[in-house]
Design an enzyme around this catalytic site. Structure first.
Site, PDB file in Angstrom:
ATOM      1  N   ASP A  63     -11.976 -10.226   0.095  1.00  0.00           N
ATOM      2  CA  ASP A  63     -13.402 -10.287   0.559  1.00  0.00           C
ATOM      3  C   ASP A  63     -14.088  -9.242   0.105  1.00  0.00           C
ATOM      4  O   ASP A  63     -13.707  -8.421  -0.717  1.00  0.00           O
ATOM      5  CB  ASP A  63     -13.170 -10.054   2.339  1.00  0.00           C
ATOM      6  CG  ASP A  63     -12.573  -8.632   2.576  1.00  0.00           C
ATOM      7  OD1 ASP A  63     -12.256  -7.919   1.760  1.00  0.00           O
ATOM      8  OD2 ASP A  63     -12.114  -8.474   3.865  1.00  0.00           O
TER       9      ASP A  63
ATOM     10  N   ASN B 137       2.037  -5.261  -3.130  1.00  0.00           N
ATOM     11  CA  ASN B 137       0.634  -5.583  -2.553  1.00  0.00           C
ATOM     12  C   ASN B 137       0.213  -4.547  -2.393  1.00  0.00           C
ATOM     13  O   ASN B 137       0.488  -3.298  -1.804  1.00  0.00           O
ATOM     14  CB  ASN B 137       0.827  -6.491  -1.294  1.00  0.00           C
ATOM     15  CG  ASN B 137      -0.351  -7.242  -0.962  1.00  0.00           C
ATOM     16  OD1 ASN B 137      -1.086  -7.719  -2.171  1.00  0.00           O
ATOM     17  ND2 ASN B 137      -1.010  -7.005   0.122  1.00  0.00           N
TER      18      ASN B 137
ATOM     19  N   GLU C 239       0.863  -1.108   0.252  1.00  0.00           N
ATOM     20  CA  GLU C 239       0.097  -0.045  -0.010  1.00  0.00           C
ATOM     21  C   GLU C 239       0.745   1.289  -0.098  1.00  0.00           C
ATOM     22  O   GLU C 239       0.521   2.125   0.707  1.00  0.00           O
ATOM     23  CB  GLU C 239      -0.903  -0.034   1.194  1.00  0.00           C
ATOM     24  CG  GLU C 239      -1.891  -1.264   1.299  1.00  0.00           C
ATOM     25  CD  GLU C 239      -2.793  -1.185   2.336  1.00  0.00           C
ATOM     26  OE1 GLU C 239      -2.654  -0.348   3.138  1.00  0.00           O
ATOM     27  OE2 GLU C 239      -3.669  -1.926   2.405  1.00  0.00           O
TER      28      GLU C 239
ATOM     29  N   HIS D 156     -10.188  -6.296  -1.917  1.00  0.00           N
ATOM     30  CA  HIS D 156     -11.009  -5.925  -0.965  1.00  0.00           C
ATOM     31  C   HIS D 156     -12.190  -5.073  -1.676  1.00  0.00           C
ATOM     32  O   HIS D 156     -11.941  -3.872  -1.966  1.00  0.00           O
ATOM     33  CB  HIS D 156     -10.574  -5.016   0.135  1.00  0.00           C
ATOM     34  CG  HIS D 156      -9.427  -5.647   1.095  1.00  0.00           C
ATOM     35  ND1 HIS D 156      -9.750  -6.741   1.708  1.00  0.00           N
ATOM     36  CD2 HIS D 156      -8.202  -5.513   1.239  1.00  0.00           C
ATOM     37  CE1 HIS D 156      -8.870  -7.151   2.467  1.00  0.00           C
ATOM     38  NE2 HIS D 156      -7.647  -6.378   2.189  1.00  0.00           N
TER      39      HIS D 156
ATOM     40  N   GLU E 297      -5.934 -10.840  -0.765  1.00  0.00           N
ATOM     41  CA  GLU E 297      -6.900 -10.549   0.465  1.00  0.00           C
ATOM     42  C   GLU E 297      -8.096 -10.639   0.152  1.00  0.00           C
ATOM     43  O   GLU E 297      -9.000  -9.463   0.371  1.00  0.00           O
ATOM     44  CB  GLU E 297      -6.159  -9.253   1.361  1.00  0.00           C
ATOM     45  CG  GLU E 297      -4.901  -9.296   1.555  1.00  0.00           C
ATOM     46  CD  GLU E 297      -4.355  -7.771   2.106  1.00  0.00           C
ATOM     47  OE1 GLU E 297      -5.329  -7.265   2.550  1.00  0.00           O
ATOM     48  OE2 GLU E 297      -3.110  -7.750   2.269  1.00  0.00           O
TER      49      GLU E 297
HETATM   50  C1  XIL Z   1      -6.030  -5.686   8.872  1.00  0.00           C
HETATM   51  C2  XIL Z   1      -6.123  -6.992   9.791  1.00  0.00           C
HETATM   52  O1  XIL Z   1      -7.195  -7.843   9.218  1.00  0.00           O
HETATM   53  C3  XIL Z   1      -6.893  -6.500  11.081  1.00  0.00           C
HETATM   54  O2  XIL Z   1      -6.960  -7.654  11.977  1.00  0.00           O
HETATM   55  C4  XIL Z   1      -5.859  -5.186  11.645  1.00  0.00           C
HETATM   56  O3  XIL Z   1      -6.495  -4.874  12.951  1.00  0.00           O
HETATM   57  C5  XIL Z   1      -5.469  -4.215  10.609  1.00  0.00           C
HETATM   58  O4  XIL Z   1      -5.170  -4.963   9.528  1.00  0.00           O
HETATM   59  N1  XIL Z   1      -4.756  -4.567   3.920  1.00  0.00           N
HETATM   60  C6  XIL Z   1      -3.969  -5.258   4.285  1.00  0.00           C
HETATM   61  C7  XIL Z   1      -3.908  -5.930   5.706  1.00  0.00           C
HETATM   62  O5  XIL Z   1      -2.766  -5.511   3.844  1.00  0.00           O
HETATM   63  O6  XIL Z   1      -2.715  -6.290   6.762  1.00  0.00           O
HETATM   64  C8  XIL Z   1      -4.930  -5.405   6.589  1.00  0.00           C
HETATM   65  O7  XIL Z   1      -5.212  -6.488   7.764  1.00  0.00           O
HETATM   66  C9  XIL Z   1      -6.336  -5.137   5.755  1.00  0.00           C
HETATM   67  C10 XIL Z   1      -5.914  -4.333   4.804  1.00  0.00           C
END
Ligand code: XIL
Length: 397
Positions: free
Chosen positions: A291, A216, A170, A258, A289
Site C-alpha cells: 500500500d 516477511n 518483522e 508499505h 502487503e
Molecule cells: C495490520 C492490520 O492491517 C490491522 O488491521 C491490525 O490492526 C494491525 O495489523 N505488517 C503486518 C500486518 O505484517 O500484519 C499488519 O496488519 C500491518 C503491518
C-alpha cells in the site's frame, strides 16, 4: 483460384487483427484487456495478484461490493488478522478457527491460493501469553514449547491448503529504534534469542512439507548503504544467507511494500536489484502487503484536488514500480495489496499523527483509482523477453 481467395481472406483478417490488436479469444468478441481482472492478467505471467481480507467486511451483507471484488479481482488471499495468534487462540488452549477456516474455504471456492499470515510475530499476541511471560508464570523453556506447539497446530490444520506461510514477520529493528544499530528486536528475540528463527522454520517444515516458507518484513524493497548496521535490506539479506547456509528450510523473502508518497520513490531498477540479490540466495520473493499512503493535509481533507491529485499520482507510481520490478524478476511469485479499498485500510487507524490515508487501489466507494489502472497496464503490457513465467523453488527440506 480458391486458394488465392482463401489466402487473401486470411491476410485481410490477420491484418485486421493486428490493427485492432485483438486476440481471437471468444467467438467474434475482440479480446479487451481493459476488461480483464488484475488476477487474470497476472496469470499470463504465472504471477498471483492477492489482497489482504478483512473477514468482517467479507461477511457484511450490506456491503456486497467487498465480497464481489475480493472474489473476482484476485487470485490469492491473505487473512488480514484472522490467522494471527491472538485471533486463533484468544484463551489458552481454546482455538477460534472460524474466521480463518472461512477464508481458506472462500479461497478454495474461488480457486484462489492462500498466503498464511503469520506464525511468529511480536504483535497481536494473546494477552495470556505476554502477561504469562511478564509475570514469570511462563518460563523460557515453556515459551519455546508453546511456540513449537502453536506453529505445529496451525500449519498442520491448513496443511496442503496454504501456498506460502509468513513464518517469521518483522524480526529486525529499524534505524530509528534504540539502539539504532540494526538488531533482532521484539518479544521473541528478547525471550528466546535469535535462534527462534531457525527453529520456527524447521517446525513449520515438519508440519507441512510442501508450503513455501517465507520471512516477511518492511523497508526491504531496496538496498541502502550496504552496511548491515543501518541497511535493513542488507541485514535481512545476511540473515537469510546465514539461515540457508545452516540448512534452514526458508524458501522465500516477502517484502511488505508499505510505502508513503512523502518519502520519495524507489526506481524500478533499485527494486529489481534487491529482488535479484535475494533470488541469488536460492529463495523466492513476493510483495506481500503493498500500500502507498499519503498525508491527509487540511487541503486533502477538504477535497482540494490540487492537493489530492499529486498524491494519487505518486501513489500509483509507487504501486507500479513494485509491480514492474516483480514482473521483471522470475522468482517474484505474488503481488499482494494490504486491503484493496480505502474503505477498509489499516492506514488511517494506524498512522494518525499526522493523519495518513489514500493508500489503496480503490477509493472508499470501490471506484478503481489511478493506481489500479497503472498496475493493470503494467500486467497487460508485460511479456517476453523481459517478463517471463515465474520460477517456483522446490520447498527446502
Ligand atoms: C495490520 C492490520 O492491517 C490491522 O488491521 C491490525 O490492526 C494491525 O495489523 N505488517 C503486518 C500486518 O505484517 O500484519 C499488519 O496488519 C500491518 C503491518
Amino acid at each position: 483460384m480458391k486458394l488465392r481467395r482463401w489466402v487473401s481472406i486470411a491476410t485481410v483478417s490477420l491484418a485486421t487483427m493486428a490493427a485492432l490488436n485483438t486476440v481471437p479469444a471468444t467467438a467474434g468478441k475482440p479480446y479487451d484487456p481493459t476488461k480483464q481482472t488484475l488476477g487474470a492478467l497476472g496469470l499470463r505471467h504465472g504471477l498471483q495478484i492477492g489482497t489482504a481480507v478483512d473477514i468482517a467486511a467479507l461477511n457484511d451483507g450490506s456491503n456486497p461490493q467487498y465480497l464481489r471484488i475480493t472474489a473476482a479481482e484476485f487470485t490469492s488471499v491473505t487473512a488480514e488478522n484472522a490467522m494471527k495468534w491472538e485471533s486463533l487462540e484468544p484463551t489458552r488452549g481454546k482455538y477460534n478457527w472460524g474466521p480463518a477456516d472461512q477464508l481458506v474455504d472462500f479461497a478454495k471456492r474461488n480457486k484462489q491460493s492462500v498466503r498464511g499470515h503469520v506464525l511468529v510475530w511480536h504483535n497481536q499476541l494473546p494477552a495470556w501469553l505476554t502477561t504469562g511471560v511478564a509475570d514469570g508464570s511462563i518460563s523460557k523453556q515453556e515459551l519455546r514449547e508453546l511456540l513449537r506447539k502453536h506453529i505445529t497446530t496451525v500449519v498442520s490444520r491448513y496443511k496442503g491448503k496454504v501456498w506460502q506461510w509468513d513464518v517469521v514477520n518483522e524480526a529486525v529493528s529499524d534505524p530509528w529504534d534504540n539502539p539504532p544499530t540494526l538488531h533482532y528486536k521484539g518479544f521473541w528475540a528478547q525471550h528466546l534469542g535469535p535462534g527462534y528463527l531457525a527453529d520456527a522454520f524447521r517446525w513449520a517444515r515438519a508440519a507441512d512439507p510442501k508450503a513455501l516458507l517465507f520471512y516477511n518484513d518492511y523497508n526491504i524493497e531496496a538496498f541502502g548503504s550496504g552496511n548491515p548496521a543501518d541497511d535493513k535490506t542488507q541485514f535481512v539479506y545476511d540473515m537469510v544467507r546465514g539461515l540457508r547456509a545452516q540448512g534452514v528450510p526458508i524458501d522465500g523473502v516477502g517484502s511488505q511494500g508499505h510505502l508513503g508518497t512523502q518519502y520519495g520513490n524507489y526506481n524500478t531498477f533499485q527494486v529489481i536489484e534487491a529482488l535479484k540479490k535475494f533470488t541469488a540466495l536460492g529463495v523466492a520473493t513476493a510483495f506481500t502487503e503493498v500500500d502507498v499512503r499519503s498525508q491527509l493535509t487540511d487541503g486533502v481533507q477538504a477535497g482540494d484536488s490540487e492537493e489530492i491529485n499529486p498524491r494519487l499520482q505518486a501513489s500509483a507510481a509507487n504501486f507500479s514500480v513494485l509491480m514492474k520490478a516483480c514482473l521483471a524478476v522470475r522468482s517474484c511469485l505474488s503481488y499482494t495489496v494490504w486491503g484493496f479499498s480505502d474503505r477498509h485500510s489499516w492506514v488511517p487507524g494506524w498512522f494518525d499523527d499526522p493523519p495518513e490515508g489514500l493508500a489503496t487501489i480503490y477509493d472508499e466507494n470501490y471506484q478503481a483509482k489511478l493506481a489500479y489502472h497503472e498496475i493493470k497496464s503494467d500486467l497487460m503490457l508485460a511479456g517476453p523477453p523481459y517478463v517471463l513465467p515465474r520460477i517456483t523453488p522446490k520447498p527446502r527440506r
